[in-house]
Design a protein around this motif. Structure first.
Motif, mmCIF file in Angstrom:
data_model
loop_
_atom_site.group_PDB
_atom_site.id
_atom_site.type_symbol
_atom_site.label_atom_id
_atom_site.label_comp_id
_atom_site.label_asym_id
_atom_site.label_seq_id
_atom_site.Cartn_x
_atom_site.Cartn_y
_atom_site.Cartn_z
ATOM 1 N N ARG A 30 0.828 -1.200 0.000
ATOM 2 C CA ARG A 30 0.000 0.000 0.000
ATOM 3 C C ARG A 30 0.861 1.249 0.000
ATOM 4 O O ARG A 30 2.025 1.228 0.367
ATOM 5 N N ARG A 31 0.254 2.338 -0.392
ATOM 6 C CA ARG A 31 0.941 3.628 -0.409
ATOM 7 C C ARG A 31 1.453 3.991 0.981
ATOM 8 O O ARG A 31 2.597 4.414 1.148
ATOM 9 N N SER A 32 0.609 3.813 1.995
ATOM 10 C CA SER A 32 1.015 4.171 3.358
ATOM 11 C C SER A 32 2.161 3.285 3.836
ATOM 12 O O SER A 32 3.083 3.768 4.522
ATOM 13 N N GLU A 33 2.169 2.018 3.484
ATOM 14 C CA GLU A 33 3.269 1.122 3.858
ATOM 15 C C GLU A 33 4.588 1.624 3.268
ATOM 16 O O GLU A 33 5.602 1.718 3.956
ATOM 17 N N TYR A 34 4.542 1.976 1.993
ATOM 18 C CA TYR A 34 5.750 2.436 1.303
ATOM 19 C C TYR A 34 6.266 3.750 1.887
ATOM 20 O O TYR A 34 7.427 3.858 2.267
ATOM 21 N N TRP A 35 5.394 4.755 1.969
ATOM 22 C CA TRP A 35 5.847 6.081 2.383
ATOM 23 C C TRP A 35 6.228 6.131 3.850
ATOM 24 O O TRP A 35 7.186 6.813 4.217
ATOM 25 N N TRP A 36 5.522 5.441 4.737
ATOM 26 C CA TRP A 36 5.929 5.412 6.137
ATOM 27 C C TRP A 36 7.301 4.761 6.273
ATOM 28 O O TRP A 36 8.138 5.220 7.048
ATOM 29 N N PRO A 41 14.952 5.571 5.807
ATOM 30 C CA PRO A 41 16.148 5.878 5.005
ATOM 31 C C PRO A 41 16.358 7.378 4.814
ATOM 32 O O PRO A 41 17.493 7.851 4.773
ATOM 33 N N TYR A 42 15.259 8.131 4.733
ATOM 34 C CA TYR A 42 15.389 9.585 4.601
ATOM 35 C C TYR A 42 16.071 10.170 5.836
ATOM 36 O O TYR A 42 16.975 11.003 5.722
ATOM 37 N N LEU A 43 15.636 9.745 7.015
ATOM 38 C CA LEU A 43 16.239 10.251 8.247
ATOM 39 C C LEU A 43 17.708 9.830 8.370
ATOM 40 O O LEU A 43 18.539 10.609 8.838
ATOM 41 N N VAL A 44 18.021 8.610 7.949
ATOM 42 C CA VAL A 44 19.414 8.158 7.971
ATOM 43 C C VAL A 44 20.249 9.016 7.024
ATOM 44 O O VAL A 44 21.355 9.446 7.366
ATOM 45 N N SER A 45 19.718 9.300 5.842
ATOM 46 C CA SER A 45 20.432 10.151 4.881
ATOM 47 C C SER A 45 20.609 11.567 5.415
ATOM 48 O O SER A 45 21.684 12.154 5.290
ATOM 49 N N ALA A 46 19.554 12.107 6.002
ATOM 50 C CA ALA A 46 19.642 13.456 6.566
ATOM 51 C C ALA A 46 20.669 13.479 7.696
ATOM 52 O O ALA A 46 21.476 14.409 7.785
ATOM 53 N N GLY A 47 20.655 12.454 8.528
ATOM 54 C CA GLY A 47 21.633 12.364 9.611
ATOM 55 C C GLY A 47 23.058 12.294 9.086
ATOM 56 O O GLY A 47 23.960 12.948 9.615
ATOM 57 N N ALA A 48 23.242 11.526 8.016
ATOM 58 C CA ALA A 48 24.578 11.426 7.416
ATOM 59 C C ALA A 48 25.005 12.775 6.847
ATOM 60 O O ALA A 48 26.166 13.172 6.988
ATOM 61 N N GLY A 49 24.089 13.485 6.228
ATOM 62 C CA GLY A 49 24.407 14.799 5.670
ATOM 63 C C GLY A 49 24.792 15.797 6.748
ATOM 64 O O GLY A 49 25.779 16.519 6.619
ATOM 65 N N TYR A 50 24.005 15.826 7.830
ATOM 66 C CA TYR A 50 24.332 16.730 8.934
ATOM 67 C C TYR A 50 25.653 16.358 9.595
ATOM 68 O O TYR A 50 26.438 17.229 9.958
ATOM 69 N N LEU A 51 25.887 15.060 9.739
ATOM 70 C CA LEU A 51 27.146 14.598 10.327
ATOM 71 C C LEU A 51 28.339 15.014 9.470
ATOM 72 O O LEU A 51 29.357 15.480 9.981
ATOM 73 N N PHE A 52 28.186 14.877 8.177
ATOM 74 C CA PHE A 52 29.265 15.261 7.268
ATOM 75 C C PHE A 52 29.527 16.764 7.345
ATOM 76 O O PHE A 52 30.684 17.198 7.391
ATOM 77 N N LEU A 104 18.883 -1.454 5.710
ATOM 78 C CA LEU A 104 17.681 -0.907 5.083
ATOM 79 C C LEU A 104 17.613 -1.103 3.574
ATOM 80 O O LEU A 104 16.554 -0.927 2.980
ATOM 81 N N LEU A 105 18.726 -1.471 2.938
ATOM 82 C CA LEU A 105 18.762 -1.558 1.480
ATOM 83 C C LEU A 105 17.759 -2.558 0.917
ATOM 84 O O LEU A 105 16.922 -2.206 0.083
ATOM 85 N N LEU A 106 17.824 -3.800 1.356
ATOM 86 C CA LEU A 106 16.928 -4.819 0.794
ATOM 87 C C LEU A 106 15.451 -4.573 1.097
ATOM 88 O O LEU A 106 14.622 -4.653 0.181
#
Length: 166
Positions: A30-36, A41-52, A104-106
């Motif tokens: 479902r859409r909600s399953e996917y987007w939630w 991964p978005y938060l992990v990416s944002a965290g990596a960006g801020y850390l960098f 989180l990749l798979l």
């Protein structure tokens, strides 16, 4: 027979479902399953960006202080030790983020594939996202497919996870 839409999945239900179906590329999501699920991964990416960015700012500050303290041996050594500490903290966090990305990749690819199936499209579209020149077009197509509503009817990928017989 009339089809009835189930309520949207919660954040916790979505995460639980995606990890339960860790490498399940068959079926529909479902859409909600996917987007939630994609919030993680978005938060992990944002965290990596801020850390960098933090690392770059800390390193630049320390380098300017090290140059200023070049002729003060005690201060110079203390700043070098501080720089080493910043480097070790950064390295530790990069390792943690890399492990999170691997974990989180798979499930991310699996839920994206199932989401594409839910809208009646093949999961193989994801592969096109890695081909230069066509990747921009397929990324836009993939995004559009992920925001589309579920198909009510059963398709070649299975019954709708959102719509049930009333």
């Amino acid at each position: 027979m009339e089809k009835k839409a189930l309520p949207m999945m919660s954040f916790v239900e979505s995460i639980a479902t995606c990890f339960k179906k860790y490498v399940t590329f068959k079926g529909r999501a479902r859409r909600s399953e996917y987007w939630w699920f994609w919030i993680i991964p978005y938060l992990v990416s944002a965290g990596a960006g801020y850390l960098f960015q933090w690392k770059l700012a800390q390193r630049a500050l320390l380098e300017s202080q090290i140059v200023d303290a070049l002729f003060d041996e005690k201060k110079h050594e203390a700043l070098l030790a501080q720089a080493s500490s910043v480097d070790s903290i950064f390295t530790t966090w990069i390792i943690v983020i890399a492990i999170l990305w691997l974990v989180l990749l798979l499930p991310s690819l699996a839920v994206l594939t199932r989401r594409l199936h839910d809208t009646g499209h093949s999961g193989w579209i994801i592969v096109l996202n890695f081909i230069p020149v066509v990747d921009f077009v397929t990324l836009i197509m993939t995004f559009i497919y992920t925001v589309m509503d579920s198909k009510k009817e059963t398709n070649k990928f299975g019954p709708s996870p959102k719509y049930v017989d009333a």
